[in-house]
Design an enzyme around this catalytic site. Structure first.
Site, mmCIF file in Angstrom:
data_model
loop_
_atom_site.group_PDB
_atom_site.id
_atom_site.type_symbol
_atom_site.label_atom_id
_atom_site.label_comp_id
_atom_site.label_asym_id
_atom_site.label_seq_id
_atom_site.Cartn_x
_atom_site.Cartn_y
_atom_site.Cartn_z
ATOM 1 N N GLU A 155 0.849 -1.204 0.000
ATOM 2 C CA GLU A 155 0.000 0.000 0.000
ATOM 3 C C GLU A 155 0.875 1.242 0.000
ATOM 4 O O GLU A 155 1.971 1.226 0.558
ATOM 5 C CB GLU A 155 -0.934 -0.009 1.215
ATOM 6 N N ARG A 158 -1.420 7.478 2.156
ATOM 7 C CA ARG A 158 -1.070 8.466 3.178
ATOM 8 C C ARG A 158 -2.285 8.697 4.060
ATOM 9 O O ARG A 158 -3.392 8.876 3.529
ATOM 10 C CB ARG A 158 -0.671 9.801 2.530
ATOM 11 N N ALA A 256 10.849 21.526 5.230
ATOM 12 C CA ALA A 256 11.654 21.433 6.450
ATOM 13 C C ALA A 256 10.772 21.701 7.664
ATOM 14 O O ALA A 256 9.717 22.307 7.559
ATOM 15 C CB ALA A 256 12.793 22.437 6.382
ATOM 16 N N GLY A 257 11.224 21.258 8.814
ATOM 17 C CA GLY A 257 10.472 21.492 10.049
ATOM 18 C C GLY A 257 10.882 20.513 11.120
ATOM 19 O O GLY A 257 12.044 20.097 11.178
ATOM 20 N N CYS A 264 4.425 4.804 9.911
ATOM 21 C CA CYS A 264 5.134 4.140 8.815
ATOM 22 C C CYS A 264 6.607 4.523 8.699
ATOM 23 O O CYS A 264 7.473 3.662 8.866
ATOM 24 C CB CYS A 264 4.411 4.410 7.502
ATOM 25 N N ARG A 331 0.611 8.082 16.439
ATOM 26 C CA ARG A 331 1.702 7.097 16.499
ATOM 27 C C ARG A 331 2.979 7.718 15.921
ATOM 28 O O ARG A 331 2.961 8.275 14.830
ATOM 29 C CB ARG A 331 1.315 5.836 15.720
HETATM 30 C C1 UDX Z 1 -0.500 -1.801 9.647
HETATM 31 C C2 UDX Z 1 1.009 -1.749 9.678
HETATM 32 O O1 UDX Z 1 1.414 -0.999 10.792
HETATM 33 C C3 UDX Z 1 1.575 -1.215 8.406
HETATM 34 O O2 UDX Z 1 2.963 -1.332 8.391
HETATM 35 C C4 UDX Z 1 1.086 -2.012 7.299
HETATM 36 O O3 UDX Z 1 1.492 -1.475 6.076
HETATM 37 C C5 UDX Z 1 -0.395 -2.218 7.347
HETATM 38 O O4 UDX Z 1 -0.841 -2.611 8.616
HETATM 39 P P1 UDX Z 1 -2.379 -0.073 10.265
HETATM 40 O O5 UDX Z 1 -3.534 -0.514 9.450
HETATM 41 O O6 UDX Z 1 -2.277 1.386 10.547
HETATM 42 O O7 UDX Z 1 -1.031 -0.498 9.506
HETATM 43 O O8 UDX Z 1 -2.234 -0.944 11.592
HETATM 44 P P2 UDX Z 1 -3.170 -1.101 12.852
HETATM 45 O O9 UDX Z 1 -3.946 0.133 13.095
HETATM 46 O O10 UDX Z 1 -2.311 -1.690 13.917
HETATM 47 O O11 UDX Z 1 -4.241 -2.195 12.378
HETATM 48 C C6 UDX Z 1 -4.054 -3.533 12.363
HETATM 49 C C7 UDX Z 1 -5.395 -4.227 12.664
HETATM 50 O O12 UDX Z 1 -5.219 -5.630 12.569
HETATM 51 C C8 UDX Z 1 -5.958 -3.932 14.048
HETATM 52 O O13 UDX Z 1 -7.289 -3.495 13.943
HETATM 53 C C9 UDX Z 1 -5.858 -5.276 14.782
HETATM 54 O O14 UDX Z 1 -6.916 -5.477 15.699
HETATM 55 C C10 UDX Z 1 -5.934 -6.243 13.620
HETATM 56 N N1 UDX Z 1 -5.321 -7.558 13.869
HETATM 57 C C11 UDX Z 1 -4.066 -7.652 14.358
HETATM 58 C C12 UDX Z 1 -6.037 -8.705 13.552
HETATM 59 O O15 UDX Z 1 -7.166 -8.633 13.100
HETATM 60 N N2 UDX Z 1 -5.437 -9.919 13.740
HETATM 61 C C13 UDX Z 1 -4.193 -10.053 14.260
HETATM 62 O O16 UDX Z 1 -3.716 -11.178 14.419
HETATM 63 C C14 UDX Z 1 -3.483 -8.888 14.575
HETATM 64 C C1 UDX Z 2 3.459 7.316 4.409
HETATM 65 C C2 UDX Z 2 3.703 7.170 2.885
HETATM 66 O O1 UDX Z 2 3.760 8.471 2.291
HETATM 67 C C3 UDX Z 2 2.586 6.343 2.252
HETATM 68 O O2 UDX Z 2 2.883 6.129 0.880
HETATM 69 C C4 UDX Z 2 2.402 5.011 2.982
HETATM 70 O O3 UDX Z 2 3.458 4.119 2.666
HETATM 71 C C5 UDX Z 2 2.298 5.199 4.489
HETATM 72 O O4 UDX Z 2 3.363 6.021 4.980
HETATM 73 P P1 UDX Z 2 1.923 8.785 5.995
HETATM 74 O O5 UDX Z 2 2.836 8.321 7.073
HETATM 75 O O6 UDX Z 2 0.453 8.653 6.191
HETATM 76 O O7 UDX Z 2 2.264 8.050 4.605
HETATM 77 O O8 UDX Z 2 2.187 10.336 5.753
HETATM 78 P P2 UDX Z 2 3.153 11.232 4.846
HETATM 79 O O9 UDX Z 2 2.307 12.236 4.172
HETATM 80 O O10 UDX Z 2 4.051 10.420 4.014
HETATM 81 O O11 UDX Z 2 3.996 12.007 5.961
HETATM 82 C C6 UDX Z 2 4.858 11.325 6.859
HETATM 83 C C7 UDX Z 2 5.512 12.304 7.810
HETATM 84 O O12 UDX Z 2 6.452 13.119 7.111
HETATM 85 C C8 UDX Z 2 4.557 13.272 8.497
HETATM 86 O O13 UDX Z 2 4.909 13.382 9.863
HETATM 87 C C9 UDX Z 2 4.785 14.582 7.793
HETATM 88 O O14 UDX Z 2 4.507 15.697 8.612
HETATM 89 C C10 UDX Z 2 6.257 14.486 7.446
HETATM 90 N N1 UDX Z 2 6.668 15.322 6.314
HETATM 91 C C11 UDX Z 2 6.172 15.082 5.073
HETATM 92 C C12 UDX Z 2 7.626 16.326 6.486
HETATM 93 O O15 UDX Z 2 8.107 16.538 7.599
HETATM 94 N N2 UDX Z 2 8.022 17.053 5.389
HETATM 95 C C13 UDX Z 2 7.534 16.844 4.148
HETATM 96 O O16 UDX Z 2 7.961 17.529 3.210
HETATM 97 C C14 UDX Z 2 6.573 15.816 3.974
#
Ligand code: UDX
Ligand code: UDX
Length: 447
Positions: A155, A158, A256-257, A264, A331
């Site tokens: 996936e 964002r 920047a910031g 992730c 997170r």
């Molecule tokens: C997660 C990972 O952190 C990310 O790296 C990956 O790309 C996609 O999965 P996210 O969807 O944000 O991202 O995770 P999280 O909010 O922890 O959701 C996982 C879900 O799976 C939870 O709702 C949890 O209850 C569920 N789960 C976990 C199951 O249903 N079965 C399990 O055995 C473990």
């Molecule tokens: C990221 C990936 O972009 C997405 O493809 C998927 O793999 C999940 O992880 P996400 O973590 O939801 O998505 O947010 P993203 O928009 O990528 O920002 C990540 C972090 O970087 C944020 O804390 C954001 O504030 C920071 N950021 C982003 C900066 O500090 N500067 C930038 O120019 C861009």
């Protein structure tokens, strides 16, 4: 008419839920399974446990049109789906390594329950070679000789724009080792207009870790440049503009910031460093990306001290705690480290965030922190306003009112959202990141 598939998505977290909702929106019949009963209870009533723009409407519509349902039963999910996406968490262990026990567990359960052909697709971000391990596990636990394939389909969603990212992807990556798996995944995504990269499973897994690490590297690179800008009085935003117009570089992810957070980037970098090390490669470049990012969070405190000298007893208002706007997710949020440092130094912290305060309360339930429901209330009598998340509502503000409310008109802008205003003219002391300091301010930091 495009072929409609029976699909199951295991894990209803941010990734799983958005994937399930979008696949149903494309017309497929989707079962979304989670082992957390209270989550399934909420979802079955059409209530969405996370904040993601557009998600609720999409889920409700697909539920009403019988294309999406939720269950806590793995048996039901495995029976339903010819294609099963694994989207459970892959959290970091203490040493940075990805904890794949949930993925392994799900693979074992699928194996023991499946009665007919299944295509099992890794959606969660996993280290390279996980596909092979999933395959071996299924082979070990499968009853009878039920045929199956494993694929990787990472996936790139964002948070805050996850639905848009799913429906309008820059690319779809399909890692397969069978023609059948390729055909099914190509069919599933047929109605999306995007380039499709078809490759082997290991390369697909690497595309995900490499992409996120590269984006994080871009952010740390511009943050390193911002440090040099601060030393010489140059403007990082102009540098980023000048660099970004080169199509080979691009302007995105050069803001920047206070650096990157989230569930992730920090986790994926740690996992990539770890898997590289275990494969015999020391990925020092990524270690540096991480170090620069950690330093940005400490720099916030230095900037405050540069003006206020002593933090103890000062009221610091914080606008925004989510790791980025349009999400309630905290997170890996920079805000957590920053608040921790501030309260350790004895500051009184007052927080406003439009969505993420309830989540933050589970981390800081502390009498030195006030949570308020209005941004202007937060800055009442504050010695400093710290902007951590660039929510839209912080962009257009009443600076006169802010000056009246604050005890001392001092802003540290962790996202450079006010850099185009002349705040010095409005009698604020304004610190951005990588921006020239206000004239007349003698910074300790420039040494
Ligand atoms: C997660 C990972 O952190 C990310 O790296 C990956 O790309 C996609 O999965 P996210 O969807 O944000 O991202 O995770 P999280 O909010 O922890 O959701 C996982 C879900 O799976 C939870 O709702 C949890 O209850 C569920 N789960 C976990 C199951 O249903 N079965 C399990 O055995 C473990
Ligand atoms: C990221 C990936 O972009 C997405 O493809 C998927 O793999 C999940 O992880 P996400 O973590 O939801 O998505 O947010 P993203 O928009 O990528 O920002 C990540 C972090 O970087 C944020 O804390 C954001 O504030 C920071 N950021 C982003 C900066 O500090 N500067 C930038 O120019 C861009």
């Amino acid at each position: 008419m495009d072929k409609i598939y029976n699909i199951s998505v295991i894990g209803a977290g941010h990734v799983g839920l958005v994937t399930a909702a979008c696949l149903a929106h494309l017309g497929h019949k989707v079962c979304c399974m989670d082992n957390n009963p209270s989550k399934i209870d909420l979802l079955s009533k059409g209530k969405i446990p996370i904040y993601e723009p557009g998600l609720e409407e999409m889920v409700l519509q697909s539920m009403a049109e019988d294309r999406l349902f939720f269950t806590g039963s793995m048996e039901e999910a495995v029976n339903h789906g010819e294609v099963i996406f694994i989207a459970v968490g892959t959290p970091p262990r203490e040493n940075g390594e990805a904890d794949l026990s949930y993925v392994e567990n799900v693979a074992r359960e699928i194996a023991s329950l499946m009665e007919s052909y299944k295509l099992i697709v890794e959606k969660s971000t996993v280290p390279v070679e996980t596909g092979e391990k999933v395959k071996n596990t299924i082979k070990l636990y499968v009853r009878k000789n039920v045929p199956f394939d494993v694929a990787s389909n990472p996936e790139f969603l964002r948070e805050g724009s996850a639905i848009h990212d799913f429906m309008n992807p820059d690319r779809i990556v399909i890692g397969i080792d069978s023609e059948k798996a390729k055909r099914i995944l190509m069919d599933i995504y047929k109605s999306l207009n995007a380039p499709i990269v078809v490759t082997d499973i290991k390369s697909a897994e690497l595309i995900k870790h490499a992409s996120n690490s590269f984006l994080a590297m871009k952010i740390s690179f511009i943050n390193a440049i911002s440090r040099i800008c601060e030393k010489v009085g140059a403007d990082v935003e102009k540098v980023a503009e000048g660099m970004g117009l080169d199509k080979r570089i691009g302007r995105e992810f050069l803001n920047a910031g206070i650096g990157f957070g989230g569930s992730c980037f920090p986790k994926d970098i740690d996992a990539f460093i770890h898997i590289s090390e275990s494969l015999g490669y020391d990925f020092r470049l990524l270690k540096e990306v991480k170090r620069i990012n950690d330093e940005q969070r400490k720099l916030v405190i230095q900037k405050i001290k540069d003006v206020l000298w002593i933090i103890k007893g000062k009221k610091i208002a914080i606008w925004g705690v989510a790791f980025k706007p349009d999400t309630d997710d905290i997170r890996g949020a920079p805000a957590i480290d920053i608040i921790d440092q501030l309260i350790t130094e004895g500051a009184k912290v007052c927080i406003y965030d439009p969505q993420a305060m309830e989540n933050l309360k589970t981390v800081f339930d502390d009498s030195r922190i006030d949570y308020v429901q209005d941004k202007y209330q937060a800055i009442h009598d504050a010695d400093c306003l710290l902007i951590v998340t660039e929510w839209e509502e912080f962009r257009n503000v009443d600076f006169n009112l802010m000056k009246k409310k604050m005890r001392f008109p001092f802003i540290v802008d962790g996202r450079n959202i006010y850099s185009s205003y002349n705040l010095q003219e409005k009698e604020f002391i304004y610190y951005g990141f990588g921006k020239p300091l206000p004239s007349g301010v003698k910074s300790q930091m420039r040494k």
